[in-house]
Design an enzyme around this catalytic site. Structure first.
Site, PDB file in Angstrom:
ATOM      1  N   ASP A  43       0.863  -1.186   0.000  1.00  0.00           N
ATOM      2  CA  ASP A  43       0.000   0.000   0.000  1.00  0.00           C
ATOM      3  C   ASP A  43       0.896   1.231   0.000  1.00  0.00           C
ATOM      4  O   ASP A  43       1.884   1.275   0.736  1.00  0.00           O
ATOM      5  CB  ASP A  43      -0.908   0.010   1.243  1.00  0.00           C
ATOM      6  CG  ASP A  43      -2.161   0.832   1.026  1.00  0.00           C
ATOM      7  OD1 ASP A  43      -3.275   0.290   1.134  1.00  0.00           O
ATOM      8  OD2 ASP A  43      -2.030   2.037   0.724  1.00  0.00           O
ATOM      9  N   LEU A  45      -0.224   4.071   0.915  1.00  0.00           N
ATOM     10  CA  LEU A  45      -0.852   4.886   1.962  1.00  0.00           C
ATOM     11  C   LEU A  45      -1.361   6.220   1.431  1.00  0.00           C
ATOM     12  O   LEU A  45      -1.553   7.162   2.194  1.00  0.00           O
ATOM     13  CB  LEU A  45       0.100   5.082   3.153  1.00  0.00           C
ATOM     14  CG  LEU A  45       0.522   3.789   3.865  1.00  0.00           C
ATOM     15  CD1 LEU A  45       1.413   4.094   5.065  1.00  0.00           C
ATOM     16  CD2 LEU A  45      -0.697   2.981   4.324  1.00  0.00           C
ATOM     17  N   TYR A 161     -14.543   6.297 -13.843  1.00  0.00           N
ATOM     18  CA  TYR A 161     -14.212   5.208 -12.915  1.00  0.00           C
ATOM     19  C   TYR A 161     -14.566   3.854 -13.529  1.00  0.00           C
ATOM     20  O   TYR A 161     -13.737   2.950 -13.613  1.00  0.00           O
ATOM     21  CB  TYR A 161     -14.949   5.415 -11.584  1.00  0.00           C
ATOM     22  CG  TYR A 161     -14.894   4.214 -10.674  1.00  0.00           C
ATOM     23  CD1 TYR A 161     -13.664   3.664 -10.298  1.00  0.00           C
ATOM     24  CD2 TYR A 161     -16.058   3.613 -10.192  1.00  0.00           C
ATOM     25  CE1 TYR A 161     -13.609   2.556  -9.470  1.00  0.00           C
ATOM     26  CE2 TYR A 161     -16.009   2.508  -9.358  1.00  0.00           C
ATOM     27  CZ  TYR A 161     -14.779   1.982  -9.006  1.00  0.00           C
ATOM     28  OH  TYR A 161     -14.725   0.871  -8.191  1.00  0.00           O
ATOM     29  N   LEU A 213     -22.910   5.725   1.715  1.00  0.00           N
ATOM     30  CA  LEU A 213     -24.138   5.967   2.474  1.00  0.00           C
ATOM     31  C   LEU A 213     -24.079   5.455   3.910  1.00  0.00           C
ATOM     32  O   LEU A 213     -24.368   6.215   4.856  1.00  0.00           O
ATOM     33  CB  LEU A 213     -25.321   5.322   1.722  1.00  0.00           C
ATOM     34  CG  LEU A 213     -26.681   5.475   2.392  1.00  0.00           C
ATOM     35  CD1 LEU A 213     -27.074   6.938   2.509  1.00  0.00           C
ATOM     36  CD2 LEU A 213     -27.736   4.684   1.605  1.00  0.00           C
ATOM     37  N   GLY A 306     -24.592  10.661 -12.214  1.00  0.00           N
ATOM     38  CA  GLY A 306     -23.999   9.346 -12.471  1.00  0.00           C
ATOM     39  C   GLY A 306     -24.584   8.217 -11.648  1.00  0.00           C
ATOM     40  O   GLY A 306     -24.082   7.099 -11.702  1.00  0.00           O
ATOM     41  N   ASP A 307     -25.626   8.472 -10.852  1.00  0.00           N
ATOM     42  CA  ASP A 307     -26.230   7.414 -10.034  1.00  0.00           C
ATOM     43  C   ASP A 307     -27.280   6.642 -10.833  1.00  0.00           C
ATOM     44  O   ASP A 307     -28.352   7.178 -11.124  1.00  0.00           O
ATOM     45  CB  ASP A 307     -26.931   8.017  -8.808  1.00  0.00           C
ATOM     46  CG  ASP A 307     -26.047   8.050  -7.580  1.00  0.00           C
ATOM     47  OD1 ASP A 307     -24.996   7.382  -7.577  1.00  0.00           O
ATOM     48  OD2 ASP A 307     -26.416   8.751  -6.623  1.00  0.00           O
TER      49      ASP A 307
HETATM   50  N1  UDP Z   1     -26.371   8.293  -1.088  1.00  0.00           N
HETATM   51  C1  UDP Z   1     -27.145   9.289  -0.509  1.00  0.00           C
HETATM   52  N2  UDP Z   1     -26.537  10.163   0.349  1.00  0.00           N
HETATM   53  C2  UDP Z   1     -25.220  10.085   0.676  1.00  0.00           C
HETATM   54  C3  UDP Z   1     -24.442   9.058   0.093  1.00  0.00           C
HETATM   55  C4  UDP Z   1     -25.048   8.178  -0.791  1.00  0.00           C
HETATM   56  O1  UDP Z   1     -28.345   9.401  -0.775  1.00  0.00           O
HETATM   57  O2  UDP Z   1     -24.742  10.916   1.470  1.00  0.00           O
HETATM   58  C5  UDP Z   1     -26.998   7.339  -2.010  1.00  0.00           C
HETATM   59  C6  UDP Z   1     -26.395   7.346  -3.406  1.00  0.00           C
HETATM   60  O3  UDP Z   1     -27.018   8.324  -4.219  1.00  0.00           O
HETATM   61  C7  UDP Z   1     -26.676   5.922  -3.859  1.00  0.00           C
HETATM   62  C8  UDP Z   1     -26.636   5.111  -2.569  1.00  0.00           C
HETATM   63  O4  UDP Z   1     -26.798   6.050  -1.511  1.00  0.00           O
HETATM   64  O5  UDP Z   1     -27.963   5.833  -4.405  1.00  0.00           O
HETATM   65  C9  UDP Z   1     -25.337   4.383  -2.367  1.00  0.00           C
HETATM   66  O6  UDP Z   1     -24.285   5.328  -2.540  1.00  0.00           O
HETATM   67  P1  UDP Z   1     -22.792   4.997  -2.151  1.00  0.00           P
HETATM   68  O7  UDP Z   1     -21.993   6.248  -2.402  1.00  0.00           O
HETATM   69  O8  UDP Z   1     -22.746   4.418  -0.782  1.00  0.00           O
HETATM   70  O9  UDP Z   1     -22.368   3.843  -3.154  1.00  0.00           O
HETATM   71  P2  UDP Z   1     -22.404   3.801  -4.762  1.00  0.00           P
HETATM   72  O10 UDP Z   1     -23.723   3.148  -5.109  1.00  0.00           O
HETATM   73  O11 UDP Z   1     -22.263   5.185  -5.297  1.00  0.00           O
HETATM   74  O12 UDP Z   1     -21.259   2.930  -5.103  1.00  0.00           O
END
Ligand code: UDP
Length: 351
Positions: A43, A45, A161, A213, A306-307
């Site tokens: 790693d 770091l 990504y 989240l 991007g979600d």
């Molecule tokens: N999310 C949210 N608020 C936050 C962080 C994440 O509503 O503060 C939502 C995000 O839009 C997604 C889900 O939680 O729908 C999971 O997000 P996370 O970033 O944990 O993982 P990802 O799916 O992006 O890899």
């Protein structure tokens, strides 16, 4: 799920774990040390935590662990050969979608070019197994009739990504094909939402900045974050919030052992790793409230760029082929394991 004992080509070989001070890499390092394996933990770091390595040493005294602070492009074939490395679990990566949009060169440099350099060093250095951490983000936004996502679902990532990881998958598949006859074999494991903490309480999740989240909700419960923003409530899902497939980190690591045990010489395989069950953001918030007994202050914000609305896998392929299936069944248990660590480490590994 049957108990899996890892059979790297030769059980005396070391396993190289990159990103060993990171969230998933640290869990994998402890798991393989506890099995009695020799682990070389790499790693730089840049995002990993020295505290994770200290915690591993504390939990596995006397284990055969060599920690090397170095980047993945700073190891070459003689370094691999000199350590007797037979298998590589390549977790080291940059993995924040918005950062990848702002700094794509960083993502292609680390996730694609860095991975290819490491693959090459491993091939030339005599390592015979290479497992790449890939991601559900390589699927982009699959059409509704492709949910749950299978390995055969078209990969069409929508951000740098996902593209940087898909390019690394392609490289690994091609390098494996080109080395036919050498005994080299590889796999790309496409992670859905990895969550939870080591159920023995040693290791946790400590990112800076934190974007995920469940940890954000737990930081809120601990008073480190004033309120939590829910990114969008107008998705075409039953409760309007995004649905994700959360898999416990211990289960995810166990899948790596199954893959190392099951890969045959010359093969390239790809597997999705999830629980096969979706939880909406609202359901995760409710689970955190139930587990912690704390009512969360949640405000609704705009959608996050991007979600995809729904990312849920069908994890049946790896079960049928390698006998791996997740053992942590509910989102409550996943959150509960995270809460156990966060409660004891309110400042993360800094404490
Ligand atoms: N999310 C949210 N608020 C936050 C962080 C994440 O509503 O503060 C939502 C995000 O839009 C997604 C889900 O939680 O729908 C999971 O997000 P996370 O970033 O944990 O993982 P990802 O799916 O992006 O890899």
């Amino acid at each position: 799920m049957r108990a899996i004992s890892c059979v790297v080509p030769d059980s005396r070989d070391a396993i190289l774990i990159t990103g060993a001070a990171g969230y998933i890499g640290s869990h994998a390092t402890l798991r393989f040390l506890r099995e009695g394996r020799r682990v070389v933990a790499l790693d730089d770091l840049s995002v990993g935590r020295p505290g994770a390595i200290e915690a591993i040493r504390g939990a596995a005294p006397g284990a055969d662990l060599e920690f090397v602070r170095r980047g993945i492009t700073e190891v070459d074939a003689s370094w691999i050969r000199g350590r007797g490395i037979g298998a590589v679990l390549h977790f080291a990566a940059r993995a924040i979608v918005p950062e990848s949009v702002a700094r794509p060169e960083l993502y292609y440099t680390v996730n694609t070019a860095g991975s290819v350099a490491l693959m090459r060093a491993c091939l030339e250095g005599g390592a015979r197994r290479f497992v790449l951490s890939s991601t559900a983000a390589t699927y982009g936004v699959p059409p509704a009739d492709q949910i749950p996502i299978r390995e055969s679902t078209r990969q069409d990532p929508i951000n740098p990504y996902g593209r940087s990881k898909l390019a690394a998958e392609w490289a690994l598949r091609d390098l494996t094909a080109a080395s036919a006859g050498s005994g080299f074999a590889s796999a790309a494991l496409r992670y859905f939402n990895v969550a939870g903490c080591d159920r023995t309480g040693v290791l946790g999740e400590d990112h800076d900045p934190e974007t995920h989240l469940i940890p954000i909700l737990l930081h809120h419960v601990l008073g480190r974050v004033d309120r939590v923003t829910m990114y969008g409530e107008d998705y075409d899902t039953p409760d309007g919030s995004c649905i994700r497939d959360y898999i416990h980190v211990d289960d995810l690591v166990e899948a790596h052992a199954a893959v190392l045990a099951g890969l045959g010489d010359g093969e390239f395989r790809a597997y999705n790793l999830g629980r096969g069950r979706g939880s909406s953001v609202r359901e995760v918030i409710a689970a955190v409230e139930r587990v912690t007994g704390h009512a969360c202050r949640v405000e609704v914000g705009p959608r996050r760029a991007g979600d995809p609305p729904v990312l849920v896998t069908d994890p049946g392929l790896i079960d049928r082929e390698l006998g791996w299936s997740p053992s942590v069944p509910t989102i409550e248990e996943i959150v509960g394991s995270a809460w156990a660590w966060f409660r004891n480490h309110p400042e993360g590994y800094r404490r």
